[in-house]
Design an enzyme around this catalytic site. Structure first.
Site, PDB file in Angstrom:
ATOM      1  CG  ASP A 161       7.138  -6.779   9.619  1.00 44.83           C
ATOM      2  OD1 ASP A 161       6.157  -6.145   9.969  1.00 44.83           O
ATOM      3  OD2 ASP A 161       7.314  -8.460   9.842  1.00 44.83           O
ATOM      4  CB  VAL A 189       6.334  -5.281  13.359  1.00 47.83           C
ATOM      5  CG1 VAL A 189       6.194  -4.812  14.048  1.00 47.83           C
ATOM      6  CG2 VAL A 189       6.114  -6.358  14.315  1.00 47.83           C
ATOM      7  CG  ASP A 190       6.512  -3.098   8.210  1.00 43.53           C
ATOM      8  OD1 ASP A 190       6.215  -1.943   8.337  1.00 43.53           O
ATOM      9  OD2 ASP A 190       6.611  -3.766   7.522  1.00 43.53           O
ATOM     10  CB  VAL A 191      -0.678  -4.919   9.990  1.00 40.08           C
ATOM     11  CG1 VAL A 191      -1.548  -5.101   9.439  1.00 40.08           C
ATOM     12  CG2 VAL A 191       0.027  -5.678   8.227  1.00 40.08           C
ATOM     13  N   GLY A 194       0.641   0.485  11.073  1.00 44.68           N
ATOM     14  CA  GLY A 194       0.207   1.493   9.717  1.00 44.68           C
ATOM     15  C   GLY A 194      -1.022   1.507  10.894  1.00 44.68           C
TER      16      GLY A 194
END
Length: 430
Positions: A161, A189-191, A194
């Protein structure tokens, strides 16, 4: 017994509470989850909250990387990072470096509707678990791959991230104007990725409902970030404007930032001229709204530094809570900069779901209770559920690998599923 737990801290009447055991929106859906860390596990947890049976595949003895990411940890020593994105899942340990482990993985996928993975591109293919091979056997399979930079030229770049925030432009617009680039305080960014993955999966399932055919869903961190830059990205794409850091200010609206009150910062988000006039009146200087420098939003943006100085001087006369209450009463969006603790308390006061407790299963001596952050989605007919605490590593291996275990009926403590077939699921007859 209904294992759905209502929110704590006085939120027993929140809309997530259940009266009896209802169907989950995704009941009857099984997901083989080969993902780890954040983007994939966050996506599959959201789907699990909606009723999907998520089987989390982990490495023997090690498990998901985030199991070791502590402090902080719960009283049992388990990372709160891991606990935050892995509820409502069952854990099975498979050694994918062995023929036996790979065959067990194929058997699990054969009884699943969706596969989610976020290995470096090419890894699943080398294991004989790639999308082409599995979908050739199982055309109805929805196969979701999450990567850092896609499966082409960026396949070899590790998808962390922080790295994506840096190379993807987010850090260039985050931080003070004269300061260093700053990352967001969470792995944003990961969230976002997802969320994109879960949306892509649901779209692919809708297509499968209509045609019986699955497909390969691909999302990557960089493309997700570029999309999430929204107005900043559009400024470049449309007008060639390369945005920069502006602290807490907004490039197109003023005043829309934080100011220092007598005790702490307060955020004021003025979105139109009416709100600015109300702000000026409340601060005791109604002439501001008639000042040629501040009459319209365009004027205020052009003279934002002067406006900031004027407002800072006026707001210093009282504390943030005073101004917040008065401004909200006048129709001006405003609020103090809260700590995380204060943010949860604020949600509680508004009657919004914040924290939920999932009890341990009385029949499972190895199970443990878990405190969780509530799912933000409210569905009137099929509310989200909180049935299973985040699993211990390999907690359900024996249960899942039993020959009869690969059925859609979800073996939870509350008899989660009814026995009628899911008529919208093309794999309901297996």
């Amino acid at each position: 017994m209904d294992t759905q737990r209502t929110p704590t801290d006085g939120q027993a009447d929140a809309p997530h509470a259940l009266e009896g055991a209802r169907r989950g929106a995704l009941q009857g859906l099984r997901i083989a989850d080969f993902s780890r860390v954040l983007a994939g596990p966050y996506a599959t947890m959201l789907l699990a909250d909606l009723g999907a049976d998520v089987v989390k595949v982990e490495r023997p003895g090690i498990g998901d990387d985030t199991r070791a990411w502590h402090p902080p940890a719960d009283p049992d020593g388990t990372s709160t990072y891991f606990l935050g994105v892995n509820r409502n899942k069952r854990s099975v340990t498979l050694d994918l470096t062995t023929d036996v482990g790979r065959e067990q993985a194929r058997a699990l996928v054969a009884e699943s509707d969706v596969l989610v993975e976020n290995f470096r591109p090419g890894t699943m293919e080398r294991l004989g678990l790639g999308p082409e091979e599995l979908r050739a056997r199982q055309p109805e399979l929805v196969y979701c791959s999450i990567s850092g930079f896609g499966s082409g030229e960026g396949a070899r770049i590790p998808g962390y991230d922080l790295l994506v925030q840096a190379v993807g432009g987010l850090m260039s617009v985050t931080g003070e104007t004269a300061g260093e680039p700053v990352k967001a305080g969470v792995a944003l960014v990961d969230v976002i990725t997802g969320l994109h993955a879960s949306l892509g999966i649901l779209a692919a399932l809708r297509h499968r409902d209509a045609t019986g055919q699955g497909q390969h869903v691909e999302v990557n961190l960089l493309s997700s970030l570029l999309s999430a830059l929204v107005n900043q990205a559009s400024a470049f794409a449309v007008a060639g404007v390369v945005p920069g850091r502006m602290g807490n200010a907004h490039p197109s609206i003023a005043p829309y930032e934080t100011f220092r009150a007598a005790d702490r910062p307060i955020a004021i988000a003025v979105g139109n001229d009416r709100q600015f006039a109300a702000l000026a009146d409340l601060l005791g200087d109604p002439g501001l709204a008639r000042d040629d420098r501040f009459r319209t939003n365009t004027d205020r943006v052009a003279h934002r530094a002067e406006l900031r100085d004027v407002l800072t001087a006026l707001l210093g006369a009282a504390d943030a809570d005073h101004w917040s209450a008065a401004l909200l009463a006048a129709g001006v969006p405003a609020g103090p900069v809260n700590t995380v603790e204060e943010a949860f308390d604020f949600a509680r006061k508004l009657g919004l779901p914040g924290i939920v407790d999932i009890p341990a299963a009385p029949a499972d001596p190895g199970d443990r209770p878990s405190r969780q952050v509530a799912n933000p989605i409210t569905l009137s007919a099929t509310p989200v559920r909180y049935d299973l605490p985040p699993p211990r590593l390999g907690q359900h291996t024996a249960e899942i690998l039993r020959p009869s275990a690969h059925r859609l009926t979800r073996p939870t403590r509350a008899e989660l599923h009814t026995t009628e077939p899911n008529t919208t699921n093309h794999r309901s007859s297996r």
